[in-house]
Motif scaffolding. Structure first.
Motif, PDB file in Angstrom:
ATOM      1  N   ASN A 161      31.329  56.371  76.635  1.00  0.00           N
ATOM      2  CA  ASN A 161      31.778  55.378  75.652  1.00  0.00           C
ATOM      3  C   ASN A 161      30.991  54.085  75.887  1.00  0.00           C
ATOM      4  O   ASN A 161      31.538  53.082  76.334  1.00  0.00           O
ATOM      5  CB  ASN A 161      33.282  55.132  75.800  1.00  0.00           C
ATOM      6  N   ASN A 208      39.965  52.073  72.847  1.00  0.00           N
ATOM      7  CA  ASN A 208      39.774  53.533  72.832  1.00  0.00           C
ATOM      8  C   ASN A 208      40.892  54.306  72.143  1.00  0.00           C
ATOM      9  O   ASN A 208      40.834  55.536  72.065  1.00  0.00           O
ATOM     10  CB  ASN A 208      39.575  54.082  74.252  1.00  0.00           C
ATOM     11  N   ASP A 241      33.552  53.829  70.748  1.00  0.00           N
ATOM     12  CA  ASP A 241      34.844  54.279  70.221  1.00  0.00           C
ATOM     13  C   ASP A 241      35.320  53.437  69.050  1.00  0.00           C
ATOM     14  O   ASP A 241      35.920  53.950  68.111  1.00  0.00           O
ATOM     15  CB  ASP A 241      35.920  54.185  71.321  1.00  0.00           C
ATOM     16  N   ASN A 258      34.775  56.892  79.359  1.00  0.00           N
ATOM     17  CA  ASN A 258      36.223  56.883  79.261  1.00  0.00           C
ATOM     18  C   ASN A 258      36.786  57.929  80.209  1.00  0.00           C
ATOM     19  O   ASN A 258      36.248  59.035  80.332  1.00  0.00           O
ATOM     20  CB  ASN A 258      36.684  57.189  77.836  1.00  0.00           C
ATOM     21  N   CYS A 310      39.888  57.005  69.153  1.00  0.00           N
ATOM     22  CA  CYS A 310      39.187  58.227  69.566  1.00  0.00           C
ATOM     23  C   CYS A 310      40.014  59.062  70.535  1.00  0.00           C
ATOM     24  O   CYS A 310      39.971  60.292  70.480  1.00  0.00           O
ATOM     25  CB  CYS A 310      37.835  57.877  70.172  1.00  0.00           C
TER      26      CYS A 310
END
Length: 218
Positions: A92, A30, A172, A193, A33
């Motif tokens: 996500n 992640n 992501d 997320n 992003c």
């Protein structure tokens, strides 16, 4: 402390009376992003707060949060509410990556039966969907065809663009891949997320400002 108190402390920082840093953790899946969605904007609003961003596994990060060595962590993992506070940020989901000219690219989603016929690619980190896929494969008398498992995101992208693999990765990770469509898996519950921090650690003024900022963004 209240948000107004935190803002007054930040004002003192901006006047040069104090200097602070914020220790934030991200995951390998992640980081991209999270930085462009959240951290870049926060740094622009609070340029005098120095961000220290490091990549951790969820297991390692939870221990660091409890030890007070990390202020907050971005993760799709749902934490134990007895020990941690969390703020849900954005969906996500795990997706299947396919080339835009692939026949599958016209589908709205893909089934587990379809996925089990494909040469798959996985990131070299635990992904909950993989264990579910193995369970489904066993029930159907089939095997999961994992062609490659690697931490090299560039290689995963290139092999997908060449049509040699179909990666199953968090959205992501693939959102910036050119020429690749991301298809939902119809047998998986979408993940989220979230921002996680320890209940046992008193937030610092920069952390209070960060939490207010993130709550507003949400």
């Amino acid at each position: 402390a209240s948000c107004s108190s935190a803002r007054s402390r930040i004002a003192a920082l901006q006047a040069g009376k104090e200097s602070w840093s914020l220790r934030l953790g991200v995951t390998a899946t992640n980081a991209y992003c999270v930085y462009y969605t959240c951290l870049e904007a926060f740094q622009a609003q609070y340029p005098h707060i120095r961000l220290q961003i490091e990549e951790y596994s969820a297991y390692a990060a939870m221990g660091l949060l409890q030890a007070g060595k990390l202020d907050a962590f971005f993760t799709p993992v749902r934490p134990d509410p007895a020990d941690f506070e969390s703020l849900e940020l954005y969906p996500n989901p795990a997706m299947l990556g396919v080339r835009e000219d692939d026949p599958l690219a016209g589908e709205d989603s893909v089934s587990v039966e379809t996925v089990l016929e494909l040469p798959l690619g996985f990131f070299n980190a635990p992904v909950p969907v993989e264990s579910l896929l193995h369970t489904c494969a066993t029930a159907l008398g089939k095997e999961v065809n994992v062609l490659i498992r690697t931490s090299d995101q560039v290689l995963l992208r290139e092999l997908t663009q060449q049509g040699r693999i179909y990666p199953i990765l968090p959205l992501d990770m693939m959102v910036t891949w050119e020429g690749i469509r991301q298809l939902p898996l119809d047998f998986v519950t979408p993940g989220t997320n979230r921002l996680v921090w320890s209940r046992a650690v008193q937030p610092s003024p920069p952390m209070e400002a960060f939490l207010s900022f993130m709550a507003f963004m949400k």
